[in-house]
Scaffold this motif. Structure first.
Motif, PDB file in Angstrom:
ATOM      1  N   TRP A  40       1.292   4.559   5.732  1.00  0.00           N
ATOM      2  CA  TRP A  40       1.362   3.923   4.418  1.00  0.00           C
ATOM      3  C   TRP A  40       2.795   3.983   3.884  1.00  0.00           C
ATOM      4  N   PRO A  46       0.834  -1.209   0.000  1.00  0.00           N
ATOM      5  CA  PRO A  46       0.000   0.000   0.000  1.00  0.00           C
ATOM      6  C   PRO A  46       0.871   1.263   0.000  1.00  0.00           C
ATOM      7  N   VAL A  71      -5.642   1.108   6.618  1.00  0.00           N
ATOM      8  CA  VAL A  71      -4.353   0.593   6.157  1.00  0.00           C
ATOM      9  C   VAL A  71      -3.235   1.032   7.094  1.00  0.00           C
TER      10      VAL A  71
END
Length: 258
Positions: free
Chosen positions: A221, A198, A212
């Protein structure tokens, strides 16, 4: 990388991985042909770069002796050869190919169409093979540092049933890496693929960004520059002994935590 010539595809947005890779290779001394196809971004939710491709290139230092640009739609089977030919015309040689471009495509099993499967396959997988073919034909084996870097995704680590055209085409890139490496290693050209995990390139909404980030040990991320540093290493002499590998560069991403 001084004196090396690199093609980087998918350099169309300043938030993107391609832009970061091009910037990293330029900083390392390479000459770069940046490829873009702005209409592909324009039809996606994130849209084209507000500064246009002119602004993207200007932020890379502007067109000149070390940076050139070509626009090409990889749905056209002749486009990969044109891109490689442009690099040779601009810089006299080509040493590194970074096939970073991608068509993002959502679709479940009940939604997927033959047309979307064909288009996503053509842009993501077919174009990567044809770029490697054209690169191999143009590469001077007397020059050191022949490198091909492909881009796959996390489809081999967890299902991606909501974006089948994309996952299937990226799975093909994963599987082609070893065979392409075998085809080229006798010429001193390495072939590897990167799964960047990601990466925050501006496509996620707030909820996805939060979920995430919680699944990443670092609490964030991936960033385009994280990917760019890995690509620069794979393109360098330090990675001459690495070929046929698919590298998961995900910062310890815990999919189960999603």
């Amino acid at each position: 990388m001084a004196g090396r010539v690199a093609i980087v595809t998918g350099v169309s947005r300043r938030q993107g991985i391609g832009f970061a890779v091009a910037r990293e290779l330029l900083a390392a001394g390479a000459r770069v042909l940046a490829h873009s196809w702005t209409p592909a971004d324009a039809e996606q939710p994130w849209g084209a770069d507000p500064a246009g491709i002119e602004g993207v290139l200007e932020e890379l230092g502007g067109l000149g002796p070390r940076l050139a640009h070509v626009a090409a739609d990889f749905a056209d089977p002749d486009a990969p050869a044109r891109v490689v030919r442009r690099a040779v015309e601009e810089f006299g040689a080509v040493d590194v190919l970074v096939a970073n471009h991608a068509r993002s495509s959502l679709g479940t099993l009940s939604e997927v169409t033959a047309e979307e499967l064909d288009l996503t396959w053509a842009v993501n997988a077919r174009a990567s093979v044809l770029l490697a073919q054209a690169f191999a034909a143009a590469h001077d084996d007397g020059r050191p540092g022949g490198r091909v870097v492909l881009f796959t995704s996390g489809q081999h680590l967890a299902p991606m049933s909501g974006e089948l055209p994309y996952a299937i085409s990226k799975g093909a890139i994963h599987q082609m890496t070893l065979s392409l490496s075998d085809a080229l290693i006798d010429r001193g050209i390495t072939v590897n693929a990167v799964n960047p995990g990601p990466v925050d390139t501006g496509y996620a909404d707030d909820e996805l960004r939060r979920r995430v980030a919680q699944a990443m040990p670092a609490g964030r991320w991936g960033r385009p520059e994280d990917v760019a540093r890995l690509v620069r290493w794979l393109a360098s002499d330090d990675a001459a002994w690495i070929t046929g590998q698919v590298i998961d560069s995900e910062g310890g991403f815990r999919r189960w935590a999603m």
